[in-house]
Design a protein around this motif. Structure first.
Motif, PDB file in Angstrom:
ATOM      1  N   TYR A 145       0.823  -1.210   0.000  1.00 48.96           N
ATOM      2  CA  TYR A 145       0.000   0.000   0.000  1.00 48.96           C
ATOM      3  C   TYR A 145       0.859   1.263   0.000  1.00 48.96           C
ATOM      4  N   LYS A 146       1.984   1.236   0.725  1.00 52.38           N
ATOM      5  CA  LYS A 146       2.868   2.397   0.719  1.00 52.38           C
ATOM      6  C   LYS A 146       3.433   2.648  -0.679  1.00 52.38           C
ATOM      7  N   MET A 147       3.657   1.588  -1.446  1.00 52.74           N
ATOM      8  CA  MET A 147       4.142   1.731  -2.807  1.00 52.74           C
ATOM      9  C   MET A 147       3.115   2.456  -3.673  1.00 52.74           C
ATOM     10  N   ILE A 148       1.844   2.109  -3.519  1.00 55.72           N
ATOM     11  CA  ILE A 148       0.791   2.758  -4.300  1.00 55.72           C
ATOM     12  C   ILE A 148       0.665   4.231  -3.915  1.00 55.72           C
ATOM     13  N   VAL A 149       0.695   4.515  -2.622  1.00 60.28           N
ATOM     14  CA  VAL A 149       0.581   5.896  -2.160  1.00 60.28           C
ATOM     15  C   VAL A 149       1.764   6.726  -2.657  1.00 60.28           C
ATOM     16  N   HIS A 150       2.976   6.179  -2.578  1.00 59.08           N
ATOM     17  CA  HIS A 150       4.164   6.887  -3.066  1.00 59.08           C
ATOM     18  C   HIS A 150       4.077   7.099  -4.576  1.00 59.08           C
ATOM     19  N   PHE A 151       3.588   6.100  -5.282  1.00 61.33           N
ATOM     20  CA  PHE A 151       3.447   6.171  -6.742  1.00 61.33           C
ATOM     21  C   PHE A 151       2.545   7.330  -7.154  1.00 61.33           C
ATOM     22  N   ILE A 152       1.477   7.547  -6.414  1.00 59.03           N
ATOM     23  CA  ILE A 152       0.512   8.582  -6.780  1.00 59.03           C
ATOM     24  C   ILE A 152       0.856   9.931  -6.166  1.00 59.03           C
ATOM     25  N   GLU A 153       1.233   9.952  -4.882  1.00 60.80           N
ATOM     26  CA  GLU A 153       1.424  11.236  -4.199  1.00 60.80           C
ATOM     27  C   GLU A 153       2.803  11.837  -4.427  1.00 60.80           C
ATOM     28  N   VAL A 154       3.838  11.016  -4.489  1.00 57.31           N
ATOM     29  CA  VAL A 154       5.208  11.533  -4.622  1.00 57.31           C
ATOM     30  C   VAL A 154       5.647  11.541  -6.086  1.00 57.31           C
ATOM     31  N   GLU A 155       5.477  10.420  -6.769  1.00 61.29           N
ATOM     32  CA  GLU A 155       5.864  10.366  -8.184  1.00 61.29           C
ATOM     33  C   GLU A 155       4.860  11.076  -9.087  1.00 61.29           C
ATOM     34  N   ASN A 159      -0.406  12.269 -13.279  1.00 64.40           N
ATOM     35  CA  ASN A 159      -0.237  13.469 -14.112  1.00 64.40           C
ATOM     36  C   ASN A 159       1.012  13.431 -14.984  1.00 64.40           C
ATOM     37  N   THR A 160       1.843  12.402 -14.828  1.00 61.02           N
ATOM     38  CA  THR A 160       3.089  12.364 -15.599  1.00 61.02           C
ATOM     39  C   THR A 160       3.075  11.324 -16.710  1.00 61.02           C
ATOM     40  N   ILE A 161       2.039  10.496 -16.758  1.00 57.60           N
ATOM     41  CA  ILE A 161       1.957   9.443 -17.769  1.00 57.60           C
ATOM     42  C   ILE A 161       0.669   9.608 -18.550  1.00 57.60           C
ATOM     43  N   LYS A 173      -5.085   2.666 -14.896  1.00 59.48           N
ATOM     44  CA  LYS A 173      -5.358   3.918 -14.182  1.00 59.48           C
ATOM     45  C   LYS A 173      -6.618   3.783 -13.337  1.00 59.48           C
ATOM     46  N   GLN A 174      -7.660   3.212 -13.916  1.00 58.85           N
ATOM     47  CA  GLN A 174      -8.903   3.035 -13.166  1.00 58.85           C
ATOM     48  C   GLN A 174      -8.683   2.132 -11.955  1.00 58.85           C
ATOM     49  N   GLY A 175      -7.874   1.083 -12.144  1.00 52.48           N
ATOM     50  CA  GLY A 175      -7.603   0.161 -11.048  1.00 52.48           C
ATOM     51  C   GLY A 175      -6.768   0.785  -9.949  1.00 52.48           C
ATOM     52  N   VAL A 176      -5.754   1.569 -10.326  1.00 51.32           N
ATOM     53  CA  VAL A 176      -4.872   2.149  -9.310  1.00 51.32           C
ATOM     54  C   VAL A 176      -5.597   3.256  -8.538  1.00 51.32           C
ATOM     55  N   PHE A 253       3.227  -1.819 -14.468  1.00 49.28           N
ATOM     56  CA  PHE A 253       2.851  -0.430 -14.765  1.00 49.28           C
ATOM     57  C   PHE A 253       3.342   0.556 -13.706  1.00 49.28           C
ATOM     58  N   LEU A 254       3.918   0.049 -12.623  1.00 51.57           N
ATOM     59  CA  LEU A 254       4.307   0.914 -11.515  1.00 51.57           C
ATOM     60  C   LEU A 254       5.673   1.553 -11.756  1.00 51.57           C
ATOM     61  N   TRP A 255       5.752   2.398 -12.767  1.00 56.02           N
ATOM     62  CA  TRP A 255       6.980   3.141 -13.018  1.00 56.02           C
ATOM     63  C   TRP A 255       6.612   4.463 -13.681  1.00 56.02           C
ATOM     64  N   THR A 256       7.471   5.453 -13.507  1.00 56.52           N
ATOM     65  CA  THR A 256       7.232   6.757 -14.111  1.00 56.52           C
ATOM     66  C   THR A 256       8.487   7.227 -14.823  1.00 56.52           C
TER      67      THR A 256
END
Length: 256
Positions: A145-155, A159-161, A173-176, A253-256
């Motif tokens: 869960y921390k990975m998902i939160v970091h992916f959206i809030e920090v990375e 808005n970047t992909i 996107k809908q799933g995340v 898909f968890l990369w930016t």
């Protein structure tokens, strides 16, 4: 790069004739390169009387992917040719340049290893996790869960992909977003409801069971007193399992 542009025609880089390096004409094999007129594969240079130009790209030979031939075999033929035809020039432009590049990469590796030791790059993952013992069954959920939160809030991944580039990205996107809302809102509300049920609901039902004359600590009493609480905990556990499975299945898909 926008995924929609992957199949776009590759344009050869503009060649600076003052410091020649790349061919202006595309070739596919080392033989094609050698067959070019000398004026098309050489340029005058301030250091060399005639400097050889390097192909922008060379085609992979048949059998390279299957393992029948070594990878980059066309490039090997190209460099065998320039080392033979331009021995001094190739020594400095290939051998010496590769040596400096190796030294540079070693120094960079030491720098990054030292930096990452002093300032761990995954410190965000450890922040917020308890220092005391935590069972793996709950720790694994918290980490994902921390990975998902970091992916959206920090990375700032949303808005970047370009998530609308293809159906797969849009589905992810809908799933995340659904997963993120569960972590930040749904799970918090359900946990509060579970705690309230344990602190208040169980007390009320214990009193009701006593008044109804239900024998204490038998299965009927347990289901009456703790049944609603256990159902909520099962809902929490089942949803966590669903979300964690989704994260693992879609980790590509968890990369930016």
């Amino acid at each position: 790069m926008d995924p929609k542009d992957i199949n776009a025609e590759v344009v050869a880089p503009i060649v600076d004739l003052k410091t020649p390096k790349y061919l202006q004409k595309n070739v596919h094999t080392a033989a094609d390169y050698i067959a070019l007129p000398r004026d098309e594969r050489e340029r005058k240079d301030w250091l060399w009387r005639r400097a050889y130009l390097v192909p922008n790209a060379l085609t992979m030979a048949d059998g390279e992917l299957s393992g029948d031939k070594p990878l980059c075999s066309e490039w090997d033929r190209f460099y065998d040719y320039v080392k033979k035809e331009y021995p001094v020039q190739a020594f400095f432009r290939v051998t010496v340049a590769n040596w400096f590049d190796t030294i540079k990469r070693r120094l960079e590796r030491r720098y990054y290893n030292t930096r990452d030791w002093l300032f761990p790059r995954q410190r965000w993952l450890l922040k917020g996790l308890p220092n005391h013992w935590q069972d793996k069954r709950t720790l694994s959920v918290d980490v994902l869960y921390k990975m998902i939160v970091h992916f959206i809030e920090v990375e700032d991944a949303l808005n970047t992909i370009n998530w609308e580039s293809d159906p797969e990205h849009l589905t992810f996107k809908q799933g995340v977003v659904k997963c993120y809302k569960w972590i930040k809102v749904g799970r918090v509300e359900l946990t509060e409801q579970i705690n309230k049920e344990l602190c208040e609901g169980v007390v009320v039902r214990r009193k009701a069971a006593k008044e109804a004359g239900v024998h204490k600590h038998n299965i009927e009493w347990y289901n009456m007193v703790y049944g609603p609480h256990d159902q909520l905990e099962k809902q929490l556990d089942d949803t966590d399992t669903e979300m964690c499975i989704w994260i693992i299945k879609n980790r590509a898909f968890l990369w930016t």
